[in-house]
Design a protein around this motif. Structure first.
Motif, PDB file in Angstrom:
ATOM      1  N   LEU A 106     -51.120 -25.026  63.914  1.00 18.20           N
ATOM      2  CA  LEU A 106     -52.374 -25.466  64.516  1.00 18.20           C
ATOM      3  C   LEU A 106     -53.378 -25.818  63.431  1.00 18.20           C
ATOM      4  N   PRO A 107     -54.331 -26.700  63.716  1.00 25.69           N
ATOM      5  CA  PRO A 107     -55.439 -26.924  62.777  1.00 25.69           C
ATOM      6  C   PRO A 107     -56.221 -25.637  62.566  1.00 25.69           C
ATOM      7  N   GLY A 108     -56.841 -25.506  61.395  1.00 26.48           N
ATOM      8  CA  GLY A 108     -57.569 -24.292  61.049  1.00 26.48           C
ATOM      9  C   GLY A 108     -58.594 -23.837  62.080  1.00 26.48           C
ATOM     10  N   PRO A 109     -59.464 -24.725  62.588  1.00 25.32           N
ATOM     11  CA  PRO A 109     -60.462 -24.280  63.575  1.00 25.32           C
ATOM     12  C   PRO A 109     -59.839 -23.690  64.845  1.00 25.32           C
ATOM     13  N   MET A 110     -58.719 -24.270  65.312  1.00 28.48           N
ATOM     14  CA  MET A 110     -58.041 -23.718  66.494  1.00 28.48           C
ATOM     15  C   MET A 110     -57.467 -22.339  66.188  1.00 28.48           C
ATOM     16  N   LEU A 111     -56.958 -22.177  64.976  1.00 30.27           N
ATOM     17  CA  LEU A 111     -56.399 -20.885  64.575  1.00 30.27           C
ATOM     18  C   LEU A 111     -57.484 -19.816  64.561  1.00 30.27           C
ATOM     19  N   ILE A 112     -58.642 -20.160  64.027  1.00 26.43           N
ATOM     20  CA  ILE A 112     -59.762 -19.212  64.002  1.00 26.43           C
ATOM     21  C   ILE A 112     -60.184 -18.858  65.423  1.00 26.43           C
ATOM     22  N   GLY A 113     -60.203 -19.846  66.331  1.00 23.78           N
ATOM     23  CA  GLY A 113     -60.525 -19.563  67.727  1.00 23.78           C
ATOM     24  C   GLY A 113     -59.568 -18.559  68.337  1.00 23.78           C
ATOM     25  N   CYS A 114     -58.283 -18.671  68.021  1.00 32.11           N
ATOM     26  CA  CYS A 114     -57.292 -17.710  68.522  1.00 32.11           C
ATOM     27  C   CYS A 114     -57.549 -16.321  67.959  1.00 32.11           C
ATOM     28  N   TYR A 115     -57.922 -16.247  66.670  1.00 29.72           N
ATOM     29  CA  TYR A 115     -58.244 -14.950  66.078  1.00 29.72           C
ATOM     30  C   TYR A 115     -59.396 -14.279  66.828  1.00 29.72           C
ATOM     31  N   VAL A 116     -60.419 -15.053  67.138  1.00 30.32           N
ATOM     32  CA  VAL A 116     -61.581 -14.502  67.833  1.00 30.32           C
ATOM     33  C   VAL A 116     -61.175 -14.002  69.226  1.00 30.32           C
ATOM     34  N   ILE A 117     -60.361 -14.785  69.938  1.00 27.50           N
ATOM     35  CA  ILE A 117     -59.915 -14.386  71.277  1.00 27.50           C
ATOM     36  C   ILE A 117     -59.114 -13.091  71.211  1.00 27.50           C
ATOM     37  N   LEU A 118     -58.194 -12.987  70.269  1.00 33.78           N
ATOM     38  CA  LEU A 118     -57.339 -11.798  70.185  1.00 33.78           C
ATOM     39  C   LEU A 118     -58.126 -10.586  69.703  1.00 33.78           C
ATOM     40  N   GLY A 119     -59.064 -10.786  68.777  1.00 35.42           N
ATOM     41  CA  GLY A 119     -59.915  -9.676  68.367  1.00 35.42           C
ATOM     42  C   GLY A 119     -60.774  -9.182  69.516  1.00 35.42           C
ATOM     43  N   ALA A 120     -61.326 -10.118  70.295  1.00 40.34           N
ATOM     44  CA  ALA A 120     -62.122  -9.744  71.464  1.00 40.34           C
ATOM     45  C   ALA A 120     -61.269  -9.021  72.497  1.00 40.34           C
ATOM     46  N   MET A 121     -60.011  -9.438  72.635  1.00 41.65           N
ATOM     47  CA  MET A 121     -59.111  -8.782  73.590  1.00 41.65           C
ATOM     48  C   MET A 121     -58.916  -7.306  73.239  1.00 41.65           C
ATOM     49  N   ILE A 122     -58.742  -7.004  71.953  1.00 39.48           N
ATOM     50  CA  ILE A 122     -58.607  -5.603  71.533  1.00 39.48           C
ATOM     51  C   ILE A 122     -59.899  -4.852  71.808  1.00 39.48           C
ATOM     52  N   GLY A 123     -61.025  -5.478  71.498  1.00 39.70           N
ATOM     53  CA  GLY A 123     -62.314  -4.829  71.740  1.00 39.70           C
ATOM     54  C   GLY A 123     -62.562  -4.533  73.207  1.00 39.70           C
ATOM     55  N   CYS A 124     -62.058  -5.404  74.097  1.00 39.89           N
ATOM     56  CA  CYS A 124     -62.261  -5.207  75.531  1.00 39.89           C
ATOM     57  C   CYS A 124     -61.563  -3.960  76.059  1.00 39.89           C
TER      58      CYS A 124
END
Length: 355
Positions: free
Chosen positions: A240-258
């Protein structure tokens, strides 16, 4: 409840919908990730988002992560993480039985140590301590524990706190406390658009088959192994392009936080010391086992530590990719650990507690 009141002030005309919760969660996660990125922390977008959303959840903030969004992020991450599997990985597969044997010893030792700490130091009941000490496999452990006389909130808190600390701690441990923008972006070699589209279809099909077969972490696991095959064989270059990869990181980090949204701050503070003590015992055992295996097989210590760490399959494999280690090695060992738990835990529970 303060965050609830503040959020309602900006939405006076509508109920607190799941979509607005999700948007709020993404904004909190993005802010936390960006702050960690400014501090040049390793795995910044993942760990920063996780910490920010977890703190918001403990303060009763309206956080929410839809399962479909989570699964989509796992799928996209699996597609990209295959780029981290190099052709020389195949040449070292013959060493895996040795490291798998070490994994068995480590998992049994971690569970035993965690049980002893939670049972006799923290004073938890026997069955609650047993399920709280099992490394990873949260959803399966809760399913088993629900049929027993076990305290589900305590178990969920212990398991969630373990994963939280691992994601926050391991990047710093594996970089010896040095800061740096490790996000796996150095591994991105962009192929053609046609390759990406065809590869995305193949990876989606592999994930769908994995879901049908009920393979652990199916959306990521299926896409990852298909992408790994395509990348390592040289048939395609998928990422994936870098910005999309960073978006996935944010989603998965937020998922753990939830995960922390289901516990109050009081419950968290009440359970934190016992859970952290159990984690410390388990992590010390995992580190010792990883050091022995890494020394015997001449493998990177961090790679074996992630394979042995008492965390989730998806997140530990993701950390391997971010830290530029071998994600195939980590995924294979975490998958074997999960499958072993599924096969052994029911019989072990009956044998230990006689109910």
């Amino acid at each position: 409840m303060l965050l609830h009141r503040l959020f309602r002030r900006f939405h006076p005309d509508s109920a607190m919908t799941e979509s607005s919760h999700f948007l709020f969660t993404c904004l909190v996660g993005l802010g936390g990730g960006y702050l960690a990125h400014l501090l040049h922390l390793p795995a910044a977008w993942l760990s920063g988002a996780m910490v920010a959303v977890a703190m918001t959840a403990l303060l009763a903030g309206p956080v929410h992560m839809p399962n479909r969004v989570r699964d989509a992020a796992f799928y996209l991450m699996g597609l990209t993480m295959g780029a981290g599997v190099q052709p020389e990985v195949v040449n070292r597969i013959h060493e895996w039985p040795v490291s798998m044997a070490g994994l068995i010893i480590v998992v049994v030792s971690i569970t035993t140590a965690g049980f002893l700490v939670l049972r006799f130091l923290a004073g938890w009941k026997s069955e609650t301590a047993f399920f709280g000490a099992i490394p990873g496999t949260l959803s399966y452990v809760l399913a088993l524990a629900s049929e027993r006389n076990a305290d589900l909130p305590r178990i969920a808190a212990s398991q969630s706190l373990r994963l939280f600390v691992l994601v926050a701690l391991l990047p710093l441990v594996l970089t010896n406390g040095m800061t740096g923008d490790l996000e796996g972006l150095n591994r991105i070699v962009q192929g053609s658009f046609a390759e990406l589209m065809l590869g995305a279809v193949l990876c989606f099909a592999a994930s769908w088959v994995a879901v049908m077969l009920k393979i652990p972490g199916a959306w990521m696991t299926g896409a990852f192994f298909m992408s790994a095959f395509l990348n390592a064989s040289g048939l395609m270059t998928l990422s994936l392009p870098g910005p999309m990869l960073i978006g996935c990181y944010v989603i998965l980090g937020a998922m753990i936080g939830c995960r922390f949204s289901e516990m109050s701050l009081g419950l968290f503070l009440n359970l934190i010391w016992g859970s952290l003590a159990a984690f410390a015992a388990g992590f010390a055992i995992a580190a010792a086992g990883a050091w022995c295996t890494a020394s015997i097989l001449d493998l990177p210590f961090g790679q074996v530590l992630l394979a042995y760490a008492p965390g989730g399959l998806e997140v530990m494999t993701l950390l391997a990719f971010i830290m530029e280690l071998d994600p195939a090695f980590v995924a294979a060992h975490q998958l074997v650990r999960f499958i072993g738990m599924v096969l052994i835990l029911p019989a072990a529970t009956v044998l230990l507690f006689r109910k």
